[in-house]
Design a protein around this motif. Structure first.
Motif, short mmCIF file in Angstrom:
data_model
loop_
_atom_site.label_atom_id
_atom_site.label_comp_id
_atom_site.label_asym_id
_atom_site.label_seq_id
_atom_site.Cartn_x
_atom_site.Cartn_y
_atom_site.Cartn_z
N VAL A 199 0.84 -1.21 0.00
CA VAL A 199 0.00 0.00 0.00
C VAL A 199 0.87 1.25 0.00
CG1 VAL A 199 -1.68 1.34 1.32
CG2 VAL A 199 -1.95 -1.13 1.13
N ALA A 200 1.95 1.22 0.78
CA ALA A 200 2.84 2.38 0.86
C ALA A 200 3.84 2.43 -0.29
CB ALA A 200 3.61 2.34 2.19
N ALA A 201 3.85 1.37 -1.12
CA ALA A 201 4.76 1.29 -2.27
C ALA A 201 6.22 1.39 -1.85
CB ALA A 201 4.41 2.36 -3.30
N VAL A 202 6.55 0.66 -0.77
CA VAL A 202 7.94 0.62 -0.30
C VAL A 202 8.27 -0.84 0.04
CG1 VAL A 202 7.90 2.97 0.62
CG2 VAL A 202 7.25 1.06 2.10
N SER A 203 9.54 -1.11 0.29
CA SER A 203 9.94 -2.45 0.72
C SER A 203 9.54 -2.66 2.18
CB SER A 203 11.44 -2.62 0.58
OG SER A 203 12.13 -1.80 1.51
N THR A 204 9.52 -3.92 2.62
CA THR A 204 9.16 -4.19 4.02
C THR A 204 10.18 -3.57 4.97
OG1 THR A 204 10.31 -6.33 3.87
CG2 THR A 204 7.93 -6.33 3.47
N ARG A 205 11.45 -3.60 4.59
CA ARG A 205 12.48 -2.99 5.44
C ARG A 205 12.28 -1.48 5.53
NH1 ARG A 205 18.74 -4.43 4.59
NH2 ARG A 205 17.88 -6.41 5.36
N THR B 116 9.32 -0.56 7.83
CA THR B 116 9.67 -0.58 9.25
C THR B 116 10.42 0.68 9.64
OG1 THR B 116 9.77 -3.00 9.24
CG2 THR B 116 10.92 -1.86 11.02
N ARG B 117 11.34 1.10 8.79
CA ARG B 117 12.10 2.32 9.08
C ARG B 117 11.20 3.55 9.09
NH1 ARG B 117 14.10 6.26 6.24
NH2 ARG B 117 13.69 5.24 4.22
N LEU B 118 10.28 3.64 8.13
CA LEU B 118 9.37 4.77 8.05
C LEU B 118 8.49 4.86 9.30
CD1 LEU B 118 8.27 4.61 4.29
CD2 LEU B 118 9.64 6.42 5.37
N PHE B 119 7.99 3.72 9.75
CA PHE B 119 7.16 3.72 10.96
C PHE B 119 7.97 4.18 12.16
CE2 PHE B 119 3.67 1.52 8.91
CZ PHE B 119 2.58 1.81 9.74
N HIS B 120 9.19 3.70 12.26
CA HIS B 120 10.04 4.11 13.38
C HIS B 120 10.29 5.61 13.36
CE1 HIS B 120 13.87 4.93 15.45
NE2 HIS B 120 13.48 4.01 16.28
N ASP B 121 10.60 6.15 12.20
CA ASP B 121 10.95 7.57 12.09
C ASP B 121 9.74 8.49 12.22
OD1 ASP B 121 13.53 6.75 11.73
OD2 ASP B 121 13.56 7.08 9.57
N ALA B 122 8.61 8.11 11.60
CA ALA B 122 7.46 9.02 11.54
C ALA B 122 6.49 8.83 12.68
CB ALA B 122 6.73 8.83 10.21
#
Length: 330
Positions: A242-248, A251-257
């Motif tokens: 859905v976010a059009a990104v890799s799984t890794r 995870t990084r985006l969730f941590h940062d945002a």
């Protein structure tokens, strides 16, 4: 005025230049509303030297007296300030906190006010929290504190610590509930138009946190989708798609945002949805199905683990319930 649960409880709130205004005003309003509803609270705002202070908003806050002149108090509340952890603490401020907590029956902090408690060693060996953006710094700086990174507030013995901004209201409502019971706390929340009394274990990373993620952020469509349909199928690969990104990268985006993991975020949204359904009288089974937990047993296990209370007990306690169309307050 006699308290419903005993004598008058003196509450001292420490203010200082740069203090976050809502960290002072939110708790003060809670205790003031409780007093108007029959609870005997006496709220006093003090500062290290007794002088009025300029808050984070630029407004001047009138102070009753110096901390050293406050006398015995039942509850001490230490608020935070933007940027206060980025520089050495003023010695007079630390000394004021130390003076106030001597003999206090209850000590509480809002946001980065927990750093001041930790500076004095009051949190050594205790569970505590602070604003999620500062939990890593908190844990590194005070290694003897058992940091709870995503709790709204944490009670450990007579000391309570809370997260950022509006959590000071949640913390204060919890103290009122502890002093006078859930009915009065619910009456205060209703009077303040605070629709939900959030349990302390509820994550800071609530569904409304998506408001702080920009519209052009790759996470935003995903967070909106989760909020709109908590019961959807949200595996890490499906969310990454859905976010059009890799799984890794997800995870990084969730941590940062957002400051948590994708799975934890989904669980939090589902728990908030289940809470809302339970408040409106839905059965545990119905709340589980509608919020995405599948079975009543799963909801009971997760709900009790996070909040320390069963879904059925939570449903049966008094709650000020908002209209069905109202947005969740933040």
């Amino acid at each position: 005025m006699q308290s419903r649960g005993g004598g008058t409880r003196r509450v001292a709130i420490l203010a200082f230049d740069g203090v976050t205004m809502i960290d002072v005003a939110g708790p003060a309003d809670v205790f003031s509303h409780a007093a108007r509803l029959g609870a005997a609270y006496e709220v006093t705002v003090v500062s290290p030297d007794g002088a009025d202070v300029v808050t984070s908003t630029g407004l001047t806050l009138h102070v009753a007296r110096a901390a050293a002149e406050c006398g015995p108090v039942h509850t001490v509340l230490v608020p935070g300030a933007y940027g206060m952890v980025d520089r050495p603490f003023d010695a007079a401020l630390v000394h004021a906190v130390g003076h106030l907590v001597q003999g206090a029956e209850r000590v509480a902090s809002v946001c980065t006010g927990s750093f001041l408690l930790a500076e004095l060693g009051l949190l050594d060996g205790r569970r505590a929290t602070t604003h999620w953006r500062q939990t890593d710094v908190f844990a590194r700086r005070y290694r003897r504190v058992l940091v709870q990174p995503d709790a709204i507030y944490v009670r450990d013995g007579h000391i309570l610590t809370s997260a950022g901004v509006s959590s000071g209201v949640d913390l204060s409502l919890a103290m009122v509930e502890n002093d006078h019971g859930p009915t009065l706390a619910a009456d205060v929340a209703e009077a303040m138009v605070v629709f939900m009394q959030r349990p302390g274990a509820l994550s800071q990373f609530s569904a409304p946190s998506r408001r702080h993620v920009g519209r052009d952020d790759p996470l935003r469509p995903l967070l909106d989708a989760i909020a709109a349909d908590p019961a959807g199928d949200y595996t890490v690969p499906s969310m990454a798609a859905v976010a059009a990104v890799s799984t890794r990268q997800l995870t990084r985006l969730f941590h940062d945002a957002v400051g948590t993991t994708p799975a934890r975020y989904v669980e939090t949204v589902r728990l908030e949805n289940a809470q809302s359904l339970l408040q409106r009288g839905h059965t545990v089974g119905a709340a589980a199905a509608k919020s995405g937990f599948g079975s009543a047993e799963t909801l009971r296990r997760v709900f009790t683990s996070r909040f320390g209370v069963s879904p059925s007990a939570y449903r049966d306690r008094p709650h000020p319930v908002p209209p069905s169309h109202a947005a969740s307050p933040e």
